[in-house]
Design a protein around this motif. Structure first.
Motif, PDB file in Angstrom:
ATOM      1  N   ASP A 180       0.823  -1.204   0.000  1.00  0.00           N
ATOM      2  CA  ASP A 180       0.000   0.000   0.000  1.00  0.00           C
ATOM      3  C   ASP A 180       0.862   1.261   0.000  1.00  0.00           C
ATOM      4  O   ASP A 180       0.568   2.240  -0.716  1.00  0.00           O
ATOM      5  CB  ASP A 180      -0.919  -0.025   1.217  1.00  0.00           C
ATOM      6  N   ALA A 181       1.931   1.236   0.782  1.00  0.00           N
ATOM      7  CA  ALA A 181       2.827   2.396   0.822  1.00  0.00           C
ATOM      8  C   ALA A 181       3.487   2.637  -0.532  1.00  0.00           C
ATOM      9  O   ALA A 181       3.595   3.788  -1.001  1.00  0.00           O
ATOM     10  CB  ALA A 181       3.880   2.189   1.911  1.00  0.00           C
ATOM     11  N   ARG A 182       3.928   1.588  -1.194  1.00  0.00           N
ATOM     12  CA  ARG A 182       4.548   1.725  -2.521  1.00  0.00           C
ATOM     13  C   ARG A 182       3.550   2.257  -3.544  1.00  0.00           C
ATOM     14  O   ARG A 182       3.885   3.085  -4.393  1.00  0.00           O
ATOM     15  CB  ARG A 182       5.104   0.380  -2.980  1.00  0.00           C
ATOM     16  N   LEU A 183       2.337   1.792  -3.465  1.00  0.00           N
ATOM     17  CA  LEU A 183       1.324   2.229  -4.425  1.00  0.00           C
ATOM     18  C   LEU A 183       1.039   3.719  -4.295  1.00  0.00           C
ATOM     19  O   LEU A 183       0.933   4.437  -5.299  1.00  0.00           O
ATOM     20  CB  LEU A 183       0.035   1.434  -4.222  1.00  0.00           C
ATOM     21  N   ARG A 184       0.895   4.196  -3.087  1.00  0.00           N
ATOM     22  CA  ARG A 184       0.587   5.605  -2.893  1.00  0.00           C
ATOM     23  C   ARG A 184       1.756   6.499  -3.311  1.00  0.00           C
ATOM     24  O   ARG A 184       1.548   7.640  -3.745  1.00  0.00           O
ATOM     25  CB  ARG A 184       0.212   5.850  -1.436  1.00  0.00           C
ATOM     26  N   THR A 185       2.951   5.978  -3.212  1.00  0.00           N
ATOM     27  CA  THR A 185       4.120   6.759  -3.622  1.00  0.00           C
ATOM     28  C   THR A 185       4.251   6.822  -5.136  1.00  0.00           C
ATOM     29  O   THR A 185       4.557   7.886  -5.717  1.00  0.00           O
ATOM     30  CB  THR A 185       5.392   6.153  -3.010  1.00  0.00           C
ATOM     31  N   ASP A 186       4.020   5.719  -5.827  1.00  0.00           N
ATOM     32  CA  ASP A 186       4.267   5.630  -7.268  1.00  0.00           C
ATOM     33  C   ASP A 186       2.984   5.590  -8.097  1.00  0.00           C
ATOM     34  O   ASP A 186       3.001   5.117  -9.236  1.00  0.00           O
ATOM     35  CB  ASP A 186       5.082   4.361  -7.578  1.00  0.00           C
ATOM     36  N   MET A 187       1.860   6.057  -7.549  1.00  0.00           N
ATOM     37  CA  MET A 187       0.587   5.925  -8.245  1.00  0.00           C
ATOM     38  C   MET A 187       0.596   6.634  -9.596  1.00  0.00           C
ATOM     39  O   MET A 187       0.114   6.078 -10.598  1.00  0.00           O
ATOM     40  CB  MET A 187      -0.552   6.461  -7.367  1.00  0.00           C
ATOM     41  N   ASP A 188       1.110   7.843  -9.674  1.00  0.00           N
ATOM     42  CA  ASP A 188       1.118   8.579 -10.948  1.00  0.00           C
ATOM     43  C   ASP A 188       1.912   7.833 -12.016  1.00  0.00           C
ATOM     44  O   ASP A 188       1.480   7.722 -13.176  1.00  0.00           O
ATOM     45  CB  ASP A 188       1.695   9.977 -10.747  1.00  0.00           C
ATOM     46  N   GLN A 189       3.066   7.324 -11.647  1.00  0.00           N
ATOM     47  CA  GLN A 189       3.892   6.593 -12.614  1.00  0.00           C
ATOM     48  C   GLN A 189       3.220   5.277 -13.021  1.00  0.00           C
ATOM     49  O   GLN A 189       3.318   4.874 -14.194  1.00  0.00           O
ATOM     50  CB  GLN A 189       5.269   6.318 -12.008  1.00  0.00           C
TER      51      GLN A 189
END
Length: 830
Positions: free
Chosen positions: A287-296
């Motif tokens: 979940d943390a990775r997704l919120r960080t890289d969502m735009d990419q």
């Protein structure tokens, strides 16, 4: 064999599930960040409608395969729709564990042996039995109820009447319907991950189209998935080795299948729980990775999807024009007609309940009656009998001619989904009405209850019409996608599947866990057909044939204050209108003891009206109190019929099927025993005696020496062939005679014995033994005639039996022998 096969399947499924879990988490977080549209519901939604409720309880007969006998069982259905079978109602009330607990997921509720034998023959090819060829079970009443499962154990029940069979069938169908709906919709990650994993797992083996065994909880669905391939292999290996008659081989095969299914289910349950636990442990970092890289991630997905569309769309459009577009309207029409009639019936059922409440207000039924009506209304959506007419409308759905073309196994998937939606809409309408009525009563008082009820009803019906239209249009779109998408994937797989691996090179390795080519390929196919589906549904709405609102009609926040009521607790109508329902929480220690009393039951029917109660299997439990159906009009009419036909029903009791030794009349006789006494009455006063019951006080000593109180004396006059002098005897005289009869009998017996001894001594002395013996025996018989007392109880151990005599009673008065008519007098002992 099955252990190894199950472990292998779960290992393969686990890999697919882990991949789909990450994709589902990505979609959930993206939806949370971007937000989603969708039509806003106008009706309120109840969070936990069955809190503190039970569904049903009653008695029926169950077939026990162990001893091949039918036994009465008390059935209790809690709010999770499992079926619990108890030895008796007393066993349930004492909090004992049920004899059998049935989870109805995957079952079918049948009402005839013909249906059952047809399914048995299909499941066991090569070993076929006709219905008339002595099946291994024989229904005692002619009204069977069978729960059939393709892999698990079958359960056999029967009832006494056709009407009762219909009611029980509705209850069983509701249990099956709710148990099949075992995937929680509020789980936005686990549920989508599981359904996509099952679908991709089946497609990898060439199994496209709908699957009617997607029933129950995830472990049950996985067990069905394993048994789908394992079952034929075991059948081919075991069936040729089965010995015995045809019926015995069928029975043995079902026992083997059930044993294998239980072991497979045990494995899938443990391994699925471990799989979910491992995925949930990784959810935080993902979940943390997704919120960080969502735009990419979104940019990368759009880039790859554009490349896929260039490959897929030309081929998809060709298939769409030639093989799908000509049939979209036909599929939609087949779906819309029965579904719309079902939702219309929901509206009619709700309206009829409103009319009953309005009638009660106009007729001055009072607050207590209003509270009873509102309590029944609050659980209307979960009343299987009252909702049965709505469900039957949808069961007419038929995709004949389209199933084979689009690989639809059966329409049961769509029927079940439509019925669940109908129940939800009914409950939403009821809950909204409750909140509006409660708000109006608090603001305006209950002086004009009928007018307030009518206003709330009109508001709810308008909101229901709008929500019904929105729900049905969404259902039609989803059903069309479920039918068309698998067909298109199957047609595109030979040409597109070999090309998909090269698109993986376009995805960064860090994003490869969240962006899967297989999922993006399906999304492109879905987008290619969505436009045609949306257009077809929109055209259907414009025609207004099925009361669908056009998409341009959007009621957004039309009643903003209403949704504030959705946060209020559920209204307790019994307490609000002066009921004596106990309040406050129930402790865990008291829950088992007062469970049946504290919890309110949705369906309060034990037996059909006018039918004798079935026999309990335990002798200490005499029976269950008759609770008629909750419909008020039906109850009144049945009560009148019961009073008019009571004698006929008692006469037919022996023909209704299995019985118990404890009928209502026999139990009453045990509580208040009746002693019958034949009393001579003089002919002069015979005309003054009539049939009557008089209350009196007194006591009587019965044969076993126990002194019993007498509360009533019933006089019954009977005529005999010849008129005779009868003496009129009062109740007090009868009591005195009964009390003196015992002492008189003992004295006469002793006198007769002493007289016989003396005469025997004289006979020995005079050597005339034969003649003297005959004379003395005759004299002793004449001297020892006791008053006649008979017992009307049917039980041999009641303690009130004594010899009886038939024919007219002779009584010698002043040396003259007279024939008198007997009068039967019933003495009721308290």
């Amino acid at each position: 064999m099955h252990w190894f096969r199950t472990r292998q399947w779960m290992k393969e499924f686990g890999q697919v599930y882990e991949q789909q879990y990450a994709v589902a988490l990505f979609n959930s977080v993206r939806f949370e960040i971007e937000g989603g549209g969708g039509t806003q519901s106008q009706l309120l939604h109840r969070k936990d409608p069955l809190a503190g409720r039970t569904i049903f309880s009653g008695s029926l007969f169950q077939y026990l395969e162990e001893n091949r006998k039918w036994r009465n069982r008390f059935v209790f259905v809690p709010n999770d729709y499992t079926i619990n079978l108890y030895e008796s109602k007393a066993a349930h009330d004492r909090g004992l564990h049920p004899k059998v607990t049935i989870n109805c997921a995957g079952y079918k509720a049948l009402t005839s042996m013909e249906e059952y034998m047809e399914l048995i023959n299909k499941s066991l090819p090569g070993v076929k039995a006709k219905v008339g060829s002595n099946p291994f079970i024989k229904c005692e009443t002619g009204f069977p109820l069978i729960l059939w499962h393709p892999y698990a154990r079958h359960h056999y029940f029967c009832v006494m009447t056709e009407k009762e069979q219909k009611k029980w069938h509705a209850v069983l169908q509701d249990c099956v319907r709710d148990s099949n709906n075992g995937l929680p919709e509020n789980c936005t990650v686990k549920t989508p991950a599981f359904t996509d994993a099952v679908r991709l797992h089946r497609q990898a083996r060439g199994q496209y189209g709908t699957w009617d065994m997607m029933c129950g909880t995830p472990p049950q669905i996985l067990a069905n998935l394993v048994m789908e391939s394992l079952h034929p292999d075991i059948r081919n290996m075991i069936v040729p080795r089965l010995k015995g008659k045809m019926q015995q081989r069928q029975k043995n095969w079902m026992l083997i299948s059930d044993a294998v299914y239980k072991q497979v289910l045990f494995q899938t349950t443990g391994q699925y729980e471990a799989l979910v636990e491992a995925c949930e442990a990784q959810r935080g970092p993902l979940d943390a990775r997704l919120r960080t890289d969502m735009d990419q991630l979104i940019t990368s997905k759009e880039h790859v999807s554009s490349k896929l569309r260039a490959l897929v769309l030309p081929k998809a459009e060709q298939i769409l024009r030639t093989n799908i577009q000509p049939y979209i309207n036909s599929i939609l029409e087949a779906l819309m007609d029965p579904t719309s009639r079902g939702f219309a019936e929901v509206r009619d059922v709700f309206f009829r309940e409103m009319v009953e409440i309005s009638k009660n207000s106009l007729n001055g039924g009072g607050k207590e009656k209003m509270g009873e009506n509102m309590e029944r209304l609050s659980m209307l959506a979960f009343h299987p009998v009252k909702m049965q007419s709505c469900y039957e409308k949808v069961e007419e759905l038929n995709l004949e001619g389209l199933q084979q073309r689009f690989d639809v196994s059966s329409p049961s998937v769509f029927i079940s989904r439509a019925q669940i939606l109908m129940r939800e809409q009914m409950d939403n309408a009821v809950y909204t009405f409750e909140q509006l009525l409660n708000q109006s009563l608090e603001a305006q008082g209950d002086s004009d209850m009928c007018k307030i009820t009518q206003r709330c009803q009109d508001r709810v019906l308008k909101k229901y019409d709008y929500d019904s239209s929105s729900v049905r249009k969404k259902f039609f779109r989803e059903a069309l996608l479920q039918i068309i998408i698998p067909y298109m994937l199957q047609q595109l797989a030979p040409s597109c599947s070999p090309e998909l691996p090269r698109f993986k090179e376009l995805i960064f390795e860090d994003f490869s866990r969240f962006l899967l080519i297989e999922n993006m390929f399906e999304e492109v196919v879905l987008q290619s057909v969505s436009k045609d589906i949306m257009m077809a549904v929109k055209e259907a709405a414009v025609q207004r044939r099925h009361n669908l609102y056009r998409d341009s009609i959007i009621l957004t926040n039309s009643d903003p204050n209403l949704h504030l009521l959705g946060e209020n607790p559920q209204v307790d109508w019994a307490t609000k209108f002066g009921g004596d329902e106990p309040e406050g929480p129930v402790s865990s220690a008291d829950e088992g003891r007062v469970f049946g009393r504290r919890r309110k039951q949705v369906v309060s029917m034990i037996q059909p009206d006018g039918v004798p109660l079935p026999y309990e299997s335990c002798l200490e439990v005499p029976g269950v109190e008759l609770i008629p159906e909750e419909d008020a009009e039906m109850f009144l009419s049945k009560e009148e019929d019961q009073l008019e036909n009571e004698e006929d029903q008692l006469g037919k009791e022996e023909d209704l099927g299995p019985k118990s030794p404890d009928s209502v009349n026999e139990i009453r006789d045990l509580i208040n025993p009746v002693v019958e006494v034949v009393v001579p009455v003089s002919k002069v006063e015979q005309s003054e005696i009539t049939n009557k019951t008089e209350a009196t006080t007194g006591s009587i000593t019965v044969e076993d020496g126990v002194k019993e109180d007498v509360t009533h004396v019933t006089t019954v006059v009977e005529t005999v062939p010849k008129g005779s002098l009868q003496e009129k005897t009062s109740p007090q005289a009868i009591l005195q005679q009964l009390a003196a009869s015992k002492k008189q009998e003992v004295d006469k017996d002793e006198a007769a014995i002493q007289n016989a001894i003396e005469k025997l001594e004289i006979a020995v002395q005079e050597d005339e033994s034969e003649q003297i013996t005959e004379i003395s025996a005759a004299e002793s018989d004449n001297e020892s005639s006791p008053p006649l007392v008979t017992d009307s109880s049917s039980r041999e151990d009641s303690g009130f039996q004594s010899p009886t005599s038939e024919g007219p009673v002779t009584n010698g008065l002043n040396g003259e022998e007279k024939i008198v008519d007997p009068i039967e007098v019933e003495v009721v002992l308290s």
